[in-house]
Scaffold this active site. Structure first.
Site, mmCIF file in Angstrom:
data_model
loop_
_atom_site.group_PDB
_atom_site.id
_atom_site.type_symbol
_atom_site.label_atom_id
_atom_site.label_comp_id
_atom_site.label_asym_id
_atom_site.label_seq_id
_atom_site.Cartn_x
_atom_site.Cartn_y
_atom_site.Cartn_z
ATOM 1 C CB SER A 136 -8.096 3.179 2.819
ATOM 2 O OG SER A 136 -7.293 2.631 3.838
ATOM 3 C CE LYS A 153 -3.934 1.773 2.755
ATOM 4 N NZ LYS A 153 -4.792 1.469 3.925
ATOM 5 C CB SER A 169 -8.210 0.270 5.715
ATOM 6 O OG SER A 169 -9.010 1.401 5.525
#
Ligand code: GLN
Length: 491
Positions: free
Chosen positions: A157, A82, A181
């Site tokens: 996310s 990420k 997330s």
């Protein structure tokens, strides 16, 4: 095995082939890069790929294996990170304009541990700006689509990480979980996601959102891979003041013990209004599978669950507003000159942050301000204690709690983008866990309306071994990991 099928392997399967010389890390990496080239125009999981780095890391692994080294399981396995995990020499932007062009001078501990285990980095994945969101639509740079149905969001996310794994563009990925997330996109994309106990995985080099809530966690194709990644990244780190002392590990070696006598609590509040019938049915079926394997399930109640979302949306923005104060145009990324100092701050922050980030900063600043601190922030902290206590009481009776990861399956792109409250509601089953600091795992438990459903297993602090063992038992008893979609069609 054809190059076309290599991207369908789990990390564990690929590792066995690498060890047995059936495959080189370079061949595996090339196959993944080819898959990325083929599906990325439709999926959009990556913000940036690092093909050259990946190939050079892969070649290094092949060389040391040829030289006779006994390498860790994840050596030579292509992965994704990420974009809020600091990678030395590779831009790290949190998908925010304010960090455009920022290249960290150091590695996040989780990444440096993977690196020393021989990881191969395919790239940095798309995410909601500063990890604020549940659909990836808050990224300043691009949209990611759900490989199961590209009209749908991948969740957020860490949606880019989940989509990359689900589409065969990485064999595993790391995400971060402040309020869901890792688990929510894992559920939406049909992969396994784990939010570890607060402090088990070092947050050093993870760009901070809500510092008392943030944890880094793996997204993988099956439970075994999740355990392998945890074996590599968990454990004390002196660079993170909140890192837990003591030994971690033994996750992969402890998967096979079964669930005989495991006490499962089924909290009724997590099956309340708003949960799709197909989701409820899939989760209850999965609990039934665990019962067939010898677990004992009993309904229970966590009456403060309904307050958790409200508490989270006070505490997380409060912490975010403090953490994001460092992005001032002086130290990192974007700087817009506009007259004096203050003008520069204003112009930089006004242009650099997107609307959701600004909303959080405003909420956070408000709840921390002198006149409102007691009414909002302090009160939220008190209720947070009640939520944590309620979990502790439940874990006196149960080894794990089982419930849906999300009330619904993945929703259409654009569906909630204009309605922040509706978006916040998709975290209703995941945020209580972060408030309590306990671990939780999402494992695919079949489909509802053709889309993946996540079974969430929540345990007391440091119960990761139990959670992984229960999830593994379910996965085996239900016919193995969910098959991921091979064809990714444009919307
Ligand atoms: N969707 C939640 C939020 O927007 C959780 C985000 C996260 O876990 N990083 O705050």
């Amino acid at each position: 095995m054809t190059a076309r099928a290599l991207h369908q392997l789990t990390a564990g399967q690929a590792a066995a082939m690498l060890k047995g010389w059936e495959l080189s890390a370079e061949e595996l990496t090339s196959a993944l890069l080819a898959r990325i080239a083929a599906v990325e125009p439709v999926v959009g999981a990556y913000l940036r790929t690092t093909a050259e780095l990946a190939l050079s890391q892969a070649r290094k692994v092949d060389e040391s294996r040829r030289a006779g080294a006994d390498l860790p399981v994840l050596a030579g396995i292509p992965c994704a990170l990420k974009d809020n995990l600091s990678t030395s020499g590779v831009p790290t932007t949190c998908c925010s304009r304010i960090l455009a062009g920022y290249v960290p001078p150091y590695d996040a501990t989780a990444w440096s541990r993977l690196k020393s285990a021989g990881a191969v980095l395919c790239g940095k994945t798309n995410m909601d700006e500063f990890a604020m969101g549940s659909s990836c639509e808050n990224s300043a740079f691009k949209r990611t689509r759900n490989p199961w149905d590209t009209r749908l969001v991948p969740g957020g996310s860490s949606g880019g990480s989940a989509a990359a794994v689900a589409a065969g563009e990485a064999l595993y990925a790391l995400g971060s979980d402040t309020g869901g997330s890792v688990r929510q996109p894992a559920a939406f994309c049909g992969v396994v996601g784990l939010k570890p106990t607060y402090g088990l995985v070092s947050r050093y080099g993870l760009v901070a959102f809500g510092s008392s809530l943030d944890q880094i966690g793996p997204l993988t194709r099956d439970v075994t891979d999740c355990a392998h990644v945890m074996d590599a990244i968990a454990g004390h780190d002196s660079l993170d003041a909140t890192s837990l002392p003591g030994q971690a590990g033994g996750y992969a070696s402890g998967l096979a013990g079964g669930v005989k006598g495991l006490r499962i609590g089924v909290p009724r509040e997590y099956f309340a209004e708003g949960v799709q019938p197909g989701v409820e049915a899939a989760v209850k079926r999965a609990i039934g599978v665990l019962v067939e394997q010898g677990a004992v399930a009993e309904e229970c109640s966590l009456p403060h669950t309904g307050y958790a979302l409200d508490v989270y949306y006070v505490i997380a923005p409060a912490e975010a507003s403090a953490n994001l104060a460092r992005f001032d145009g002086v130290r990192y990324g974007l700087r817009l000159a506009a007259g004096d100092h203050e003008g520069m701050y204003r112009a930089t922050r006004q242009t650099g942050f997107g609307p959701e980030v600004k909303r959080r900063i405003m909420i956070g600043t408000y709840v921390l301000s002198a006149g409102y601190y007691d009414a909002y922030y302090l009160r939220a902290q008190k209720v947070r204690t009640l939520v944590a206590r309620e979990f502790a009481e439940a874990f006196a009776r149960f080894d794990v709690l089982a419930c849906p990861t999300t009330p619904t399956t993945a929703f259409p792109v654009g569906d909630k983008a204009g309605d922040p409250l509706a978006m916040y509601l998709s975290d209703v089953c995941t945020v209580p866990v972060n408030l309590a600091g306990v671990p939780a795992l999402s494992v695919p438990c079949g489909l509802a309306g053709g889309l993946p459903v996540g079974l969430q297993l929540i345990g007391p602090a440091l119960s990761e071994r139990t959670l992984l063992r229960a999830a593994y038992t379910y996965e085996q008893a239900s016919g193995g990991p969910l098959s991921l979609p091979e064809e990714v069609k444009a919307p």
